[in-house]
Design a protein around this motif. Sequence first.
Motif, PDB file in Angstrom:
ATOM      1  N   VAL A  73       0.851  -1.188   0.000  1.00 22.25           N
ATOM      2  CA  VAL A  73       0.000   0.000   0.000  1.00 22.25           C
ATOM      3  C   VAL A  73       0.887   1.239   0.000  1.00 22.25           C
ATOM      4  N   ASP A 130      -9.586   5.776  -3.003  1.00 22.03           N
ATOM      5  CA  ASP A 130      -8.729   4.894  -2.214  1.00 22.03           C
ATOM      6  C   ASP A 130      -8.983   3.447  -2.621  1.00 22.03           C
ATOM      7  N   TYR A 131      -7.921   2.666  -2.651  1.00 24.54           N
ATOM      8  CA  TYR A 131      -7.961   1.250  -3.025  1.00 24.54           C
ATOM      9  C   TYR A 131      -8.276   1.058  -4.509  1.00 24.54           C
ATOM     10  N   VAL A 150      -3.586   4.072  -1.431  1.00 21.66           N
ATOM     11  CA  VAL A 150      -4.555   4.304  -0.361  1.00 21.66           C
ATOM     12  C   VAL A 150      -4.100   5.544   0.399  1.00 21.66           C
ATOM     13  N   GLN A 152      -6.515   7.252   2.478  1.00 12.17           N
ATOM     14  CA  GLN A 152      -7.262   7.145   3.732  1.00 12.17           C
ATOM     15  C   GLN A 152      -7.800   5.731   3.851  1.00 12.17           C
ATOM     16  N   ARG A 153      -7.394   5.056   4.891  1.00 14.35           N
ATOM     17  CA  ARG A 153      -7.798   3.671   5.097  1.00 14.35           C
ATOM     18  C   ARG A 153      -9.288   3.537   5.379  1.00 14.35           C
ATOM     19  N   ARG A 157      -9.311  -0.083   9.858  1.00 13.17           N
ATOM     20  CA  ARG A 157      -7.983  -0.488   9.362  1.00 13.17           C
ATOM     21  C   ARG A 157      -6.965   0.345  10.059  1.00 13.17           C
TER      22      ARG A 157
END
Length: 157
Positions: A73, A130-131, A150, A152-153, A157
């Motif tokens: 990540v 994100d992701y 990413v 902001q998780r 997480r």
Amino acid sequence: MDMKFEVVVLPVSDVDRAKAFYDSAGFRMDIDAVVGDDFRCVQFTPPGSECSFMIGKGLTSAAPGSFQGLYLVVLDIEKARAELVGRGIEVSEVFHDAGGIFYHGHEGGDIVHRIGGQGREAGPHPDRADYGSYATFSDPDGNGWVLQEVKQRAPGR
């Protein structure tokens, strides 16, 4: 009870070749221990990671190059890709999932994985979700790594 995932054993055919690759990628070598002719353990940690991986001799019966989908990540996919390329690592172009389902948040929040590069669209996710943005690379044996952006998780997480 806390359980922290700490180490993965990656199968490689040539320890010195793999060691040189991961060193050139900028991963920190933690140990290189040899015990006789049948055992060697080299441990690396990617920059900023709490999880390490080991390569070596006498560590696993898995086929060299058989590990796929090892996620790293990163905050900025383009910067991370450029750094690896600058270190001589062959990295795919940045991509996102054409159907919009290859990132966290789809139908219950599961991450959907596609094999063989199916459904990839060039460039980062249009909304930089994100992701949602990826790039890939492999070690000399073919163990496959995925860079995933990413910023902001997801909650929890």
